[in-house]
Scaffold this motif. Sequence first.
Motif, mmCIF file in Angstrom:
data_model
loop_
_atom_site.group_PDB
_atom_site.id
_atom_site.type_symbol
_atom_site.label_atom_id
_atom_site.label_comp_id
_atom_site.label_asym_id
_atom_site.label_seq_id
_atom_site.Cartn_x
_atom_site.Cartn_y
_atom_site.Cartn_z
ATOM 1 N N PHE B 40 -87.156 47.344 2.894
ATOM 2 C CA PHE B 40 -86.693 45.974 2.821
ATOM 3 C C PHE B 40 -85.186 45.950 2.949
ATOM 4 N N GLY B 41 -84.685 45.139 3.846
ATOM 5 C CA GLY B 41 -83.236 44.980 3.956
ATOM 6 C C GLY B 41 -82.513 46.233 4.363
ATOM 7 N N LEU B 42 -83.141 47.066 5.168
ATOM 8 C CA LEU B 42 -82.462 48.269 5.629
ATOM 9 C C LEU B 42 -81.507 47.915 6.757
ATOM 10 N N THR B 43 -80.373 48.587 6.751
ATOM 11 C CA THR B 43 -79.468 48.478 7.900
ATOM 12 C C THR B 43 -79.433 49.832 8.578
ATOM 13 N N ALA B 44 -78.663 49.909 9.632
ATOM 14 C CA ALA B 44 -78.621 51.174 10.359
ATOM 15 C C ALA B 44 -78.142 52.312 9.451
ATOM 16 N N GLU B 45 -77.171 52.041 8.595
ATOM 17 C CA GLU B 45 -76.635 53.120 7.749
ATOM 18 C C GLU B 45 -77.654 53.536 6.713
ATOM 19 N N PRO B 67 -100.591 53.999 7.407
ATOM 20 C CA PRO B 67 -99.503 54.531 8.231
ATOM 21 C C PRO B 67 -98.594 55.465 7.430
ATOM 22 N N THR B 68 -97.945 56.384 8.134
ATOM 23 C CA THR B 68 -97.031 57.306 7.480
ATOM 24 C C THR B 68 -95.647 56.654 7.371
ATOM 25 N N PRO B 69 -94.793 57.141 6.475
ATOM 26 C CA PRO B 69 -93.419 56.622 6.399
ATOM 27 C C PRO B 69 -92.689 56.723 7.736
ATOM 28 N N PHE B 70 -93.025 57.753 8.510
ATOM 29 C CA PHE B 70 -92.409 57.899 9.832
ATOM 30 C C PHE B 70 -92.652 56.658 10.670
ATOM 31 N N MET B 71 -93.889 56.185 10.682
ATOM 32 C CA MET B 71 -94.222 54.989 11.452
ATOM 33 C C MET B 71 -93.496 53.776 10.922
ATOM 34 N N CYS B 72 -93.397 53.686 9.594
ATOM 35 C CA CYS B 72 -92.712 52.539 9.003
ATOM 36 C C CYS B 72 -91.255 52.517 9.453
ATOM 37 N N LEU B 73 -90.632 53.689 9.470
ATOM 38 C CA LEU B 73 -89.231 53.737 9.884
ATOM 39 C C LEU B 73 -89.084 53.411 11.360
ATOM 40 N N ILE B 74 -90.035 53.829 12.157
ATOM 41 C CA ILE B 74 -89.978 53.482 13.586
ATOM 42 C C ILE B 74 -90.036 51.977 13.751
ATOM 43 N N LEU B 75 -90.940 51.348 13.015
ATOM 44 C CA LEU B 75 -91.048 49.890 13.139
ATOM 45 C C LEU B 75 -89.785 49.231 12.631
ATOM 46 N N LYS B 76 -89.190 49.807 11.588
ATOM 47 C CA LYS B 76 -87.948 49.236 11.073
ATOM 48 C C LYS B 76 -86.853 49.340 12.114
ATOM 49 N N LEU B 78 -87.275 49.399 15.287
ATOM 50 C CA LEU B 78 -87.562 48.419 16.326
ATOM 51 C C LEU B 78 -87.146 47.036 15.850
ATOM 52 N N GLN B 79 -87.255 46.833 14.562
ATOM 53 C CA GLN B 79 -86.933 45.513 14.043
ATOM 54 C C GLN B 79 -85.432 45.263 14.034
ATOM 55 N N ILE B 80 -84.654 46.244 13.571
ATOM 56 C CA ILE B 80 -83.208 46.015 13.478
ATOM 57 C C ILE B 80 -82.492 46.386 14.765
ATOM 58 N N GLN B 81 -83.119 47.162 15.588
ATOM 59 C CA GLN B 81 -82.596 47.572 16.886
ATOM 60 C C GLN B 81 -81.165 48.124 16.796
ATOM 61 N N PRO B 82 -81.022 49.343 16.335
ATOM 62 C CA PRO B 82 -79.685 49.942 16.260
ATOM 63 C C PRO B 82 -79.140 50.181 17.666
ATOM 64 N N ASP B 83 -77.802 50.360 17.730
ATOM 65 C CA ASP B 83 -77.180 50.580 19.030
ATOM 66 C C ASP B 83 -77.586 51.915 19.599
ATOM 67 N N LYS B 84 -77.384 52.019 20.901
ATOM 68 C CA LYS B 84 -77.770 53.256 21.578
ATOM 69 C C LYS B 84 -76.961 54.434 21.042
ATOM 70 N N GLU B 85 -75.701 54.185 20.704
ATOM 71 C CA GLU B 85 -74.865 55.293 20.215
ATOM 72 C C GLU B 85 -75.450 55.866 18.943
ATOM 73 N N VAL B 87 -78.544 55.806 18.022
ATOM 74 C CA VAL B 87 -79.774 56.551 18.319
ATOM 75 C C VAL B 87 -79.416 57.917 18.897
ATOM 76 N N VAL B 88 -78.412 57.936 19.760
ATOM 77 C CA VAL B 88 -78.000 59.216 20.354
ATOM 78 C C VAL B 88 -77.461 60.141 19.264
ATOM 79 N N GLU B 89 -76.789 59.554 18.292
ATOM 80 C CA GLU B 89 -76.317 60.364 17.158
ATOM 81 C C GLU B 89 -77.481 60.968 16.396
ATOM 82 N N PHE B 90 -78.510 60.163 16.216
ATOM 83 C CA PHE B 90 -79.720 60.664 15.557
ATOM 84 C C PHE B 90 -80.251 61.876 16.306
ATOM 85 N N ILE B 91 -80.265 61.746 17.628
ATOM 86 C CA ILE B 91 -80.853 62.814 18.434
ATOM 87 C C ILE B 91 -79.947 64.039 18.424
ATOM 88 N N LYS B 92 -78.665 63.800 18.466
ATOM 89 C CA LYS B 92 -77.757 64.942 18.596
ATOM 90 C C LYS B 92 -77.614 65.697 17.289
#
Lengths: 73, 403
Positions: B40-45, B67-76, B78-85, B87-92
Amino acid sequence: MIEVVLNDRLGKKVRVKCNEDDTIGDLKKLVAAQTGTRADKIRIQKWYTVFKDHITLKDYEIHDGMGLELYYN
Amino acid sequence: MANRTDPAAKSIHGTNPQNLVEKILRSKIYQNTYWKEQCFGLTAETLVDKAMELDHLGGTYGGSRKPTPFMCLILKMLQIQPDKEIVVEFIKNDEYKYVRVLGAFYMRLTGSVTDVYRYLEPLYNDYRKLRLKLSEGKFCLTHVDEVIDELLTKDYSCDIALPRVQKRWTLEACGLLEPRRSALEDDFEEEEEKEEEEQAMDSVEDDTHEKASIPFIFLCYNYYRGRSPIRERDRDRRRDRQYRDRDYERDYGRGRERDRDRDRDRDRERDRDKDRDRDRDRERDRHRLRDDRDYGRERERERDREGRERERRDRERGRRRSRSRSRSRDRRDRDHEDGDHRKRRTRGSVSPRRRPEDDGSTRDEPKKKKEKKEKKSDGTDHPDPEIAEANRLRASLGLKPLK
């Protein structure tokens, strides 16, 4: 060989030929092949009894011509 | 209110981003306690903190498809739509592997095709273990690169239907992507060179087949070297002729082992001596054909690019080879493969096929999804056409015929 009727009450009514010693999981695969949904998205019930994947039709006493309810996960 | 997508969010693939997860699954996630309490009320940080706490992947599990917490976070996400940067940070990020996979999954769902390939392919080099929750509720072991492979090749993962991405070679043909570079390229080379040194030169192939091999130049493992395609081609012509025959057939046999046990092969390859000056295109490409992850893609590419010439040539080579000295296993494998080639040609879609045994006994497995050796004895030639049809379907699913 028995024939089972699955109805989802939303327009999908499917007749599936299967063996008595097929499991529910096999039946779901056959239904999936006929309806086009994925097998793991299908739930087969009879009233409130949700049928489990690893048990055979014979053990559930599902006979020829029996109607089952089709739901989705 | 809490379940509405951010009004400032862009639409993904032409729809509300949350619609990428289908309705039933989405409702399940909304009703999930993890979603209600933690998301609830999660932001990108704050999302990053939650992602760091993840300890397993998975789709839905259990009888009621929780559903697993992983799925919940994915939906979150999708809901807040963080910037591409972000997401790339997540990946890197290297430290938290689940954050990495979360970012990769989100990128796969929302990114453009080039982005998907560009950011997900480096993750192939990550061999760390992951915990995967199966639909029965049990955990099983998987690896980061296996997950990435699944994301890039399959169109369904973690109970979410992934948007379609084009095949890699299409993008390469359009010039949107560079040819695939793999970190294992050197190891493959060493292996090929070893094989070459062991065996004598075989009969020279005629030049006409060289032309068909040129497109493969662009699919080379050129990770550390920036050699130009032209030079590759020349080198290929000069040196490949003699090696290709023998190596091609041998590689098939070996490739199967590689399919079966990638780790073992990787270690073996790394132990070989490095010799950088050898031509690598052909052999490497063929190796790659057998490589797990590229299997599906390469197969398609091969079929489309080379067409019948190659397969015909292989068959001829195979026949020639059976007369000359060769290992019996190769011969069996070769015949096996050639028949496979012939049959594969007619199939429209590609699926990476694993060969459970290495002998030539399973020659007759043409267009079936599962191996079904008793094709004739499974009732598909039943007099009643309906029953025959049903039996065909059952055979394709791997079930016994009707009684």
